[in-house]
Design a protein around this motif. Structure first.
Motif, PDB file in Angstrom:
ATOM      1  N   TRP A   1     -38.034 -90.711 -69.275  1.00 15.48           N
ATOM      2  CA  TRP A   1     -36.867 -91.196 -70.321  1.00 15.48           C
ATOM      3  C   TRP A   1     -37.960 -90.826 -71.140  1.00 15.48           C
ATOM      4  N   VAL A   2     -37.367 -90.909 -72.677  1.00 17.22           N
ATOM      5  CA  VAL A   2     -38.008 -91.844 -74.445  1.00 17.22           C
ATOM      6  C   VAL A   2     -37.353 -93.137 -74.280  1.00 17.22           C
ATOM      7  N   TYR A   3     -38.513 -93.524 -75.168  1.00 18.47           N
ATOM      8  CA  TYR A   3     -37.614 -94.657 -75.722  1.00 18.47           C
ATOM      9  C   TYR A   3     -37.917 -94.510 -77.230  1.00 18.47           C
ATOM     10  N   TRP A   4     -36.799 -95.537 -78.358  1.00 20.20           N
ATOM     11  CA  TRP A   4     -37.938 -94.338 -79.538  1.00 20.20           C
ATOM     12  C   TRP A   4     -36.819 -96.150 -80.010  1.00 20.20           C
ATOM     13  N   ASN A   5     -37.431 -96.354 -80.900  1.00 18.95           N
ATOM     14  CA  ASN A   5     -37.051 -97.806 -81.723  1.00 18.95           C
ATOM     15  C   ASN A   5     -37.484 -97.040 -83.319  1.00 18.95           C
ATOM     16  N   PHE A   6     -36.905 -97.757 -84.727  1.00 18.00           N
ATOM     17  CA  PHE A   6     -37.370 -97.578 -86.113  1.00 18.00           C
ATOM     18  C   PHE A   6     -36.144 -98.452 -87.059  1.00 18.00           C
ATOM     19  N   ALA A   7     -36.652 -98.322 -87.460  1.00 15.60           N
ATOM     20  CA  ALA A   7     -36.471 -99.651 -88.728  1.00 15.60           C
ATOM     21  C   ALA A   7     -35.611 -98.573 -90.159  1.00 15.60           C
ATOM     22  N   ILE A   8     -34.500 -99.157 -90.638  1.00 14.67           N
ATOM     23  CA  ILE A   8     -33.932 -98.383 -92.552  1.00 14.67           C
ATOM     24  C   ILE A   8     -34.162 -99.498 -92.949  1.00 14.67           C
ATOM     25  N   GLU A   9     -34.423 -99.635 -94.396  1.00 13.76           N
ATOM     26  CA  GLU A   9     -34.498-100.714 -94.716  1.00 13.76           C
ATOM     27  C   GLU A   9     -33.117-100.270 -96.050  1.00 13.76           C
ATOM     28  N   ALA A  10     -32.316-101.479 -95.726  1.00 13.06           N
ATOM     29  CA  ALA A  10     -30.661-101.074 -96.089  1.00 13.06           C
ATOM     30  C   ALA A  10     -30.412-100.991 -98.033  1.00 13.06           C
ATOM     31  N   LYS A  11     -30.724-100.064 -99.045  1.00  7.87           N
ATOM     32  CA  LYS A  11     -30.979 -99.887-100.074  1.00  7.87           C
ATOM     33  C   LYS A  11     -29.673-100.067-100.902  1.00  7.87           C
ATOM     34  N   GLN A  12     -28.602 -99.741-100.432  1.00  5.10           N
ATOM     35  CA  GLN A  12     -27.420-100.616-100.846  1.00  5.10           C
ATOM     36  C   GLN A  12     -26.281-100.747 -99.695  1.00  5.10           C
ATOM     37  N   GLU A  13     -24.628-101.223-101.009  1.00 11.09           N
ATOM     38  CA  GLU A  13     -23.982-101.619-100.199  1.00 11.09           C
ATOM     39  C   GLU A  13     -22.888-100.524 -99.734  1.00 11.09           C
ATOM     40  N   GLY A  14     -22.175-101.501 -98.684  1.00  8.83           N
ATOM     41  CA  GLY A  14     -21.243-100.101 -97.970  1.00  8.83           C
ATOM     42  C   GLY A  14     -21.324-100.092 -96.830  1.00  8.83           C
ATOM     43  N   PHE A  15     -20.233 -99.676 -96.626  1.00  9.80           N
ATOM     44  CA  PHE A  15     -20.541 -99.498 -94.583  1.00  9.80           C
ATOM     45  C   PHE A  15     -20.562 -97.903 -93.830  1.00  9.80           C
ATOM     46  N   PHE A  16     -22.094 -98.085 -93.211  1.00 11.20           N
ATOM     47  CA  PHE A  16     -22.581 -96.828 -92.851  1.00 11.20           C
ATOM     48  C   PHE A  16     -21.847 -96.956 -91.127  1.00 11.20           C
ATOM     49  N   LYS A  17     -22.477 -95.477 -91.015  1.00 11.73           N
ATOM     50  CA  LYS A  17     -21.995 -94.811 -89.343  1.00 11.73           C
ATOM     51  C   LYS A  17     -23.750 -94.474 -89.123  1.00 11.73           C
ATOM     52  N   LEU A  18     -24.451 -94.929 -87.847  1.00  7.82           N
ATOM     53  CA  LEU A  18     -25.431 -93.707 -87.838  1.00  7.82           C
ATOM     54  C   LEU A  18     -25.347 -93.027 -86.791  1.00  7.82           C
ATOM     55  N   ASP A  19     -26.066 -91.874 -86.176  1.00  9.40           N
ATOM     56  CA  ASP A  19     -25.867 -91.469 -85.311  1.00  9.40           C
ATOM     57  C   ASP A  19     -26.872 -90.949 -85.125  1.00  9.40           C
ATOM     58  N   VAL A  20     -27.403 -90.705 -83.989  1.00 13.45           N
ATOM     59  CA  VAL A  20     -28.390 -89.818 -83.560  1.00 13.45           C
ATOM     60  C   VAL A  20     -28.494 -88.990 -82.063  1.00 13.45           C
ATOM     61  N   ARG A  21     -29.181 -88.477 -81.944  1.00 15.07           N
ATOM     62  CA  ARG A  21     -29.061 -87.456 -81.058  1.00 15.07           C
ATOM     63  C   ARG A  21     -30.349 -86.672 -80.738  1.00 15.07           C
TER      64      ARG A  21
END
Length: 107
Positions: free
Chosen positions: A64-84
């Protein structure tokens, strides 16, 4: 193997709570495709219009592949992250794994 069981990806953490502009938001999970190596894990914050790929060159069909990452929140709002996941034979996850989160004003 049926396509709906190919290139599976999951998100382990659910980014609970509200974040502020400037915060680092971390995500992690696993991807696998029984018998085929995972070539990349791909991420989208625009509903799948565009995808950013993180190649996984050191993988093989048995792990299995273990993945991780971080993003910097650059603006206000409601967000949805999709991963495939994308398998070495080109198969892409038929269903992306998703998580939603809210970013508020900087503290």
């Amino acid at each position: 193997m049926p396509d709906e069981q190919r290139a599976k990806v999951s998100i382990l953490n659910r980014a609970e709570g509200e974040f502020a502009v400037g915060d680092q938001i971390a995500f992690e999970g696993y991807a696998d495709d029984c018998g085929v190596a995972i070539a990349a894990v791909e991420f989208s914050l625009d509903g799948g219009e565009t995808w950013t790929a993180c190649e996984t060159p050191e993988t093989n069909a048995q792990k299995w592949v273990y993945w991780n990452f971080a993003i910097e929140a650059k603006q206000e709002g409601f967000f949805k992250l999709d991963v495939r996941a994308r398998a070495a034979d080109g198969t892409v996850s038929p269903l992306a794994s998703s998580v939603t989160f809210t970013v508020g004003k900087a503290l």
